[in-house]
Design a protein around this motif. Structure first.
Motif, PDB file in Angstrom:
ATOM      1  N   LYS A  63       0.850  -1.189   0.000  1.00  0.00           N
ATOM      2  CA  LYS A  63       0.000   0.000   0.000  1.00  0.00           C
ATOM      3  C   LYS A  63       0.887   1.240   0.000  1.00  0.00           C
ATOM      4  O   LYS A  63       1.902   1.287   0.691  1.00  0.00           O
ATOM      5  CB  LYS A  63      -0.916   0.016   1.220  1.00  0.00           C
ATOM      6  CG  LYS A  63      -1.884  -1.164   1.272  1.00  0.00           C
ATOM      7  CD  LYS A  63      -2.885  -1.034   2.401  1.00  0.00           C
ATOM      8  CE  LYS A  63      -2.255  -1.269   3.762  1.00  0.00           C
ATOM      9  NZ  LYS A  63      -3.253  -1.233   4.852  1.00  0.00           N
ATOM     10  N   GLY A  83       0.743   5.789  -0.288  1.00  0.00           N
ATOM     11  CA  GLY A  83      -0.082   6.989  -0.275  1.00  0.00           C
ATOM     12  C   GLY A  83       0.540   8.055   0.598  1.00  0.00           C
ATOM     13  O   GLY A  83       1.760   8.228   0.618  1.00  0.00           O
ATOM     14  N   VAL A  94      -3.491   3.549  -1.885  1.00  0.00           N
ATOM     15  CA  VAL A  94      -3.891   2.622  -2.934  1.00  0.00           C
ATOM     16  C   VAL A  94      -3.184   1.305  -2.639  1.00  0.00           C
ATOM     17  O   VAL A  94      -1.958   1.282  -2.445  1.00  0.00           O
ATOM     18  CB  VAL A  94      -3.521   3.141  -4.334  1.00  0.00           C
ATOM     19  CG1 VAL A  94      -3.811   2.075  -5.383  1.00  0.00           C
ATOM     20  CG2 VAL A  94      -4.288   4.418  -4.662  1.00  0.00           C
ATOM     21  N   ALA A 128      -8.704   1.029  -2.787  1.00  0.00           N
ATOM     22  CA  ALA A 128      -8.332   2.329  -2.212  1.00  0.00           C
ATOM     23  C   ALA A 128      -8.815   2.362  -0.770  1.00  0.00           C
ATOM     24  O   ALA A 128      -9.813   1.701  -0.429  1.00  0.00           O
ATOM     25  CB  ALA A 128      -8.952   3.470  -3.015  1.00  0.00           C
ATOM     26  N   LYS A 169     -11.868   0.612   3.441  1.00  0.00           N
ATOM     27  CA  LYS A 169     -11.364   0.206   2.131  1.00  0.00           C
ATOM     28  C   LYS A 169     -12.501   0.039   1.128  1.00  0.00           C
ATOM     29  O   LYS A 169     -13.579  -0.450   1.483  1.00  0.00           O
ATOM     30  CB  LYS A 169     -10.596  -1.113   2.241  1.00  0.00           C
ATOM     31  CG  LYS A 169      -9.557  -1.147   3.369  1.00  0.00           C
ATOM     32  CD  LYS A 169      -9.135  -2.585   3.677  1.00  0.00           C
ATOM     33  CE  LYS A 169      -8.308  -2.674   4.951  1.00  0.00           C
ATOM     34  NZ  LYS A 169      -6.914  -2.366   4.719  1.00  0.00           N
TER      35      LYS A 169
END
Length: 248
Positions: free
Chosen positions: A103, A105, A127, A169, A192
């Motif tokens: 993940k 971000g 993401v 996401a 999520k």
């Protein structure tokens, strides 16, 4: 859930203590400006919740490394890398999902620290992507075409479906409190939304590593993290603090 709430309240109190003490100073004061060196660097940690769950739950094994890098005063580039294996069993199916996930971000710190502290109350976005397999350990078939009673048939094929993937996401809400110099304890919640997934032939994914369970969710997943991390300072920037000084 009650342990999560108690843990969160304890961290918030720890972060607010310096400001509570400062508010009790004499109201008659003058202003002065102090300069503090604020640390910028790479923070590395692990999700201790997954480690504890791996020992407590015989049907689960997981490990996650998390990291963030302070990009500006309030914005942190952030990401997680992990692996999970989960067996889900009910009266119809027994399935094991196993794989890795990543993940990436950012986090935005909404908390204004006192002096040179590094605490965070943050919101973030990620993401996520997972590569995993599903193993069909056992399934039960109910035969309803019997004259007098229903019969069941149980098979244990051990079929493994490899090369599956999923993308999602997530919104992250959490906090991190500095326990000792550069050592942080944190808690966060992830909401999520699944974007895409590959499914095995003949049945649905029940669990996706990094996403959590998928059945009865309508493409929405929820997760919690309990982190222990250490900040590796790389450089420092000046932070100006306006303080109140008592009049002589």
């Amino acid at each position: 859930m009650k342990y999560t709430i108690s843990f969160t309240i304890s961290l918030v109190v720890l972060m607010l203590l310096p400001k509570i003490s400062a508010s009790q100073d004499n109201n008659e004061s003058t202003q002065d400006t102090l300069v503090y060196k604020q640390k910028y660097g790479l923070r590395l940690g692990v999700d201790i919740g997954k480690v504890i769950r791996s020992f407590a739950d015989s049907d689960y094994t997981g490990f996650e490394i998390n990291a963030d890098y302070r990009f500006s005063k309030r914005i942190y580039l952030a990401g997680e890398l992990g692996t999970e294996e989960k067996t889900i069993a009910n009266e119809y199916l027994n399935v094991t999902a196993s794989g890795t996930y990543f993940k990436a971000g950012f986090d935005y710190n909404t908390y204004t620290n006192w002096l040179d502290m590094q605490n965070m109350i943050f919101t973030g976005f990620r993401v996520g992507a997972s590569s995993f397999s599903q193993t069909l350990n056992e399934f039960t078939v109910y035969d309803t075409n019997q004259a007098f009673f229903n019969q069941t048939y149980t098979a244990r094929p051990g079929d493994e479906f490899n090369g599956l993937s999923a993308i999602w996401a997530e919104l992250v809400i959490g906090l991190k409190a500095e326990l000792f110099a550069n050592l942080f304890m944190g808690v966060n919640m992830q909401i999520k939304g699944r974007i895409s997934q590959d499914e095995p032939v003949g049945f649905e994914n029940l669990f996706i590593p990094g996403f959590n369970r998928t059945y009865d969710s309508g493409g929405i997943g929820v997760g919690f993290g309990y982190t222990l991390s250490y900040l590796i300072p790389i450089f420092k920037k000046d932070k100006l603090i306006v303080v109140e000084k008592p009049k002589n």
